[in-house]
Design a protein around this motif. Structure first.
Motif, PDB file in Angstrom:
ATOM      1  N   SER A  18       1.143  -0.777  -0.441  1.00 14.48           N
ATOM      2  CA  SER A  18      -0.096  -0.036   0.006  1.00 14.48           C
ATOM      3  C   SER A  18       0.678   0.751  -0.019  1.00 14.48           C
ATOM      4  O   SER A  18       0.715   2.274  -0.443  1.00 14.48           O
ATOM      5  CB  SER A  18      -0.977  -0.194   0.850  1.00 14.48           C
ATOM      6  N   ALA A  22      -0.327   4.169  -2.960  1.00 15.21           N
ATOM      7  CA  ALA A  22      -0.379   5.168  -2.254  1.00 15.21           C
ATOM      8  C   ALA A  22       0.210   6.511  -3.450  1.00 15.21           C
ATOM      9  O   ALA A  22      -0.535   7.702  -3.486  1.00 15.21           O
ATOM     10  CB  ALA A  22       0.183   5.571  -0.635  1.00 15.21           C
TER      11      ALA A  22
ATOM     12  N   SER B  91      -6.532   0.896   3.147  1.00 15.29           N
ATOM     13  CA  SER B  91      -4.942   1.592   3.525  1.00 15.29           C
ATOM     14  C   SER B  91      -4.489   2.332   3.014  1.00 15.29           C
ATOM     15  O   SER B  91      -2.865   2.993   3.062  1.00 15.29           O
ATOM     16  CB  SER B  91      -4.584  -0.032   3.373  1.00 15.29           C
ATOM     17  N   VAL B  92      -4.719   2.253   1.557  1.00 15.95           N
ATOM     18  CA  VAL B  92      -4.152   3.153   0.608  1.00 15.95           C
ATOM     19  C   VAL B  92      -4.609   4.613   0.784  1.00 15.95           C
ATOM     20  O   VAL B  92      -3.574   5.466   0.769  1.00 15.95           O
ATOM     21  CB  VAL B  92      -4.042   3.170  -1.026  1.00 15.95           C
ATOM     22  N   LYS B  95      -2.934   6.295   3.893  1.00 13.42           N
ATOM     23  CA  LYS B  95      -1.655   6.528   3.159  1.00 13.42           C
ATOM     24  C   LYS B  95      -1.252   7.412   2.458  1.00 13.42           C
ATOM     25  O   LYS B  95      -0.288   8.453   2.523  1.00 13.42           O
ATOM     26  CB  LYS B  95      -0.334   5.165   2.438  1.00 13.42           C
ATOM     27  N   VAL B  96      -2.456   7.610   1.224  1.00 15.97           N
ATOM     28  CA  VAL B  96      -2.433   9.317   0.710  1.00 15.97           C
ATOM     29  C   VAL B  96      -2.617  10.274   1.759  1.00 15.97           C
ATOM     30  O   VAL B  96      -2.594  11.179   1.414  1.00 15.97           O
ATOM     31  CB  VAL B  96      -3.514   8.803  -0.305  1.00 15.97           C
ATOM     32  N   ARG B  98      -6.215  11.165   1.975  1.00 14.58           N
ATOM     33  CA  ARG B  98      -7.480  12.166   1.864  1.00 14.58           C
ATOM     34  C   ARG B  98      -8.035  11.280   0.770  1.00 14.58           C
ATOM     35  O   ARG B  98      -7.918   9.749   0.476  1.00 14.58           O
ATOM     36  CB  ARG B  98      -7.069  13.526   1.396  1.00 14.58           C
TER      37      ARG B  98
END
Lengths: 102, 102, 102, 102
Positions: A18, A22, B91-92, B95-96, B98
């Motif tokens: 991830s 990301a 999960s992504v 990490k991003v 938002r």
């Protein structure tokens, strides 16, 4: 306009991916193209060259620190159509006759 | 448990495919497996043999009246995990930092 | 350098696709990139932008007279390696311990 | 009869994958189905259930010691045809008008 679905991940960073996904999604989200993110990839809508340009940017960002990368891409072009991120789903739901899980 | 994404369509029925995709989605929706439908395919979650069984059923239904069929499948297995139709996305996004377009 | 495998075909021209595939292969063969053609697609070896450039050229040639087009692409990047059209096969045959059907 | 192309690899074993691919190819080669191995995957020809059975066997052999596995599959069905591992290539070469690199 095409729909372009892609997924991209490193093979040399273990099984938790991830953080790398990301990085790509931050690029997608900043691209200005309409998109949808799902559990197996990301779908972009736009002109083919712009969609491929986003894939290349994601690749360059990943290749900066990854030794092996896999990427799969699927493209669906239909002449003269746009807004297909939503309309393709609506068209199938209409034929099934009930809402589907999305 | 695996995530199995697939898309399947006939090549001999012209460019409007939603009636054929709808036939598959009716099978998916009745399968009892958790799934998500998106603009480029369908993602199933379940044991590999059950997921492949759904793909085979969809194929048989399409082969009943189609002379040429294309199907692409992508499988993601991670030992000991389930609920990944939602958790991979979360999960992504985490990490991003938002929410992403889904 | 990457390996880029792709297949591309129209959905609105019936089930006999070789005339359209031949149009792409003429472009591939003239591109100067090393490649291998097999029963399910074509594998290019070269820098990512050049490989994607060939895919775009094939797409433009097909879009000239096709109303719907599907294309799938798979990319395998390994830092610092080339000649992998042959070496990947040799490496697996070496581990299996006998020649495989190619 | 279908053509079924697949590739399968672990994500938790680093970037050198040929030992794992070799394990699958030993299963393919012993399956009795006709096949072709190339730099990006393996193409099987046979009834859909038998081809999927080979993919499942390869998956089980890999899941024995791998924590995360990716697999992609592409299926091409054409009613009433067989011998397409060779005939599809010949048909395109015939239209291009010269031999292609294979």
């Amino acid at each position: 306009m095409v729909l372009l679905e892609f997924s991209m991940f490193p093979l040399d960073k273990g099984e938790s991916l991830s953080p790398y996904v990301a990085r790509s999604l931050a690029i997608v989200d900043a691209s200005g193209l309409d998109y949808r993110f799902h559990a197996m990839g990301t779908i972009l809508e736009g002109p083919l060259d712009q969609c491929l340009g986003v894939v290349e940017k994601c690749f360059e960002a990943m290749a900066a620190d990854c030794g092996r990368i896999e990427c799969s891409v699927k493209i669906d072009y239909r002449k003269g159509r746009q807004g297909r991120l939503d309309s393709k789903i609506a068209s199938v739901e209409d034929k099934v006759g009930r809402p589907l899980k999305k």
